[in-house]
Write a protein that holds these residues in place. Sequence first.
Motif, short mmCIF file in Angstrom:
data_model
loop_
_atom_site.label_atom_id
_atom_site.label_comp_id
_atom_site.label_asym_id
_atom_site.label_seq_id
_atom_site.Cartn_x
_atom_site.Cartn_y
_atom_site.Cartn_z
N UNK A 225 0.85 -1.19 0.00
CA UNK A 225 0.00 0.00 0.00
C UNK A 225 0.89 1.24 0.00
N UNK A 226 0.39 2.32 -0.62
CA UNK A 226 1.17 3.56 -0.57
C UNK A 226 1.01 4.22 0.81
N UNK A 227 2.12 4.64 1.37
CA UNK A 227 2.10 5.37 2.64
C UNK A 227 2.85 6.68 2.45
N UNK A 228 2.42 7.68 3.15
CA UNK A 228 3.03 9.00 3.06
C UNK A 228 4.01 9.16 4.23
N UNK A 229 5.29 9.37 3.91
CA UNK A 229 6.30 9.65 4.92
C UNK A 229 7.25 10.69 4.37
N UNK A 230 7.55 11.68 5.18
CA UNK A 230 8.44 12.76 4.78
C UNK A 230 7.97 13.43 3.49
N UNK A 231 6.66 13.52 3.32
CA UNK A 231 6.03 14.08 2.11
C UNK A 231 6.38 13.30 0.85
N UNK A 232 6.70 12.03 1.01
CA UNK A 232 6.95 11.13 -0.11
C UNK A 232 5.93 9.99 -0.03
N UNK A 233 5.47 9.52 -1.17
CA UNK A 233 4.59 8.35 -1.20
C UNK A 233 5.46 7.13 -1.45
N UNK A 234 5.45 6.22 -0.50
CA UNK A 234 6.31 5.04 -0.55
C UNK A 234 5.44 3.79 -0.45
N UNK A 235 5.79 2.75 -1.20
CA UNK A 235 5.06 1.49 -1.12
C UNK A 235 5.59 0.66 0.04
N UNK A 236 4.68 0.19 0.87
CA UNK A 236 5.02 -0.60 2.04
C UNK A 236 4.14 -1.83 2.09
N UNK A 237 4.73 -2.96 2.41
CA UNK A 237 3.96 -4.19 2.53
C UNK A 237 3.03 -4.10 3.73
N UNK A 238 1.79 -4.55 3.54
CA UNK A 238 0.90 -4.64 4.68
C UNK A 238 0.70 -6.10 5.09
N UNK A 239 1.50 -6.99 4.49
CA UNK A 239 1.50 -8.40 4.89
C UNK A 239 2.04 -8.48 6.31
N UNK A 240 1.25 -9.04 7.21
CA UNK A 240 1.63 -9.08 8.63
C UNK A 240 2.93 -9.84 8.86
N UNK A 241 3.19 -10.89 8.08
CA UNK A 241 4.43 -11.65 8.24
C UNK A 241 5.64 -10.81 7.88
N UNK A 242 5.54 -10.05 6.81
CA UNK A 242 6.65 -9.19 6.38
C UNK A 242 6.88 -8.10 7.43
N UNK A 243 5.81 -7.43 7.84
CA UNK A 243 5.94 -6.36 8.84
C UNK A 243 6.52 -6.90 10.14
N UNK A 244 6.04 -8.06 10.59
CA UNK A 244 6.54 -8.65 11.83
C UNK A 244 8.03 -8.96 11.72
N UNK A 245 8.42 -9.58 10.61
CA UNK A 245 9.82 -9.95 10.42
C UNK A 245 10.74 -8.72 10.37
N UNK A 246 10.35 -7.73 9.57
CA UNK A 246 11.18 -6.52 9.47
C UNK A 246 11.27 -5.80 10.80
N UNK A 247 10.14 -5.67 11.49
CA UNK A 247 10.17 -5.01 12.81
C UNK A 247 11.04 -5.77 13.79
N UNK A 248 10.96 -7.10 13.75
CA UNK A 248 11.75 -7.92 14.67
C UNK A 248 13.25 -7.80 14.38
N UNK A 249 13.62 -8.02 13.13
CA UNK A 249 15.04 -8.00 12.77
C UNK A 249 15.64 -6.61 12.92
N UNK A 250 14.98 -5.60 12.37
CA UNK A 250 15.54 -4.26 12.45
C UNK A 250 15.46 -3.71 13.87
N UNK A 251 14.48 -4.17 14.64
CA UNK A 251 14.43 -3.80 16.06
C UNK A 251 15.61 -4.36 16.82
#
Length: 146
Positions: free
Chosen positions: A44-70
């Motif tokens: 889905x497109x999300x707005x950050x820093x006045x830029x539109x960026x595509x971000x996965x809304x797949x819960x597995x992807x978000x969980x993994x990225x948050x876990x590893x990068x955290x």
Amino acid sequence: MTDTFGWVVYLEKLSNFYSHTQGTVHGINSVLYQRGIYPPESFIPVEQFDLTLLTSFDERVKFYLNKVLGQIEEFMLKKLVKQVSMVIIRMDTLDPIERWDFSIEYENNELNETCPKDKSLIQKEICNVLRQISASISYLPLLDTP
């Protein structure tokens, strides 16, 4: 194509560089989208820093990225991370197909989390990373292996 490819983020802990994990997240999402690792409808497109960026809304992807990068955030604050690498692997053989390296650069020699970075500079850095990814992908063959 959701389960066709697996991906792993390998971390190399080296010193003297720093960046915000958000830039890495945007780069990883861009590769996942542009290389077709996950279907386009899972972004889905999300707005950050006045830029539109595509971000996965797949819960597995978000969980993994948050876990590893955290997990690496503490190392980043200590300036122990130089690079984050994402390796795209075949699910059936675990053979690596591609490797994407995201360099981590430190702004200064002091740990000052309260010093805000100029928004236009953040925009420029994000755009530069995404432009480099897009340029690289344009030369790569399509991924069509399981």
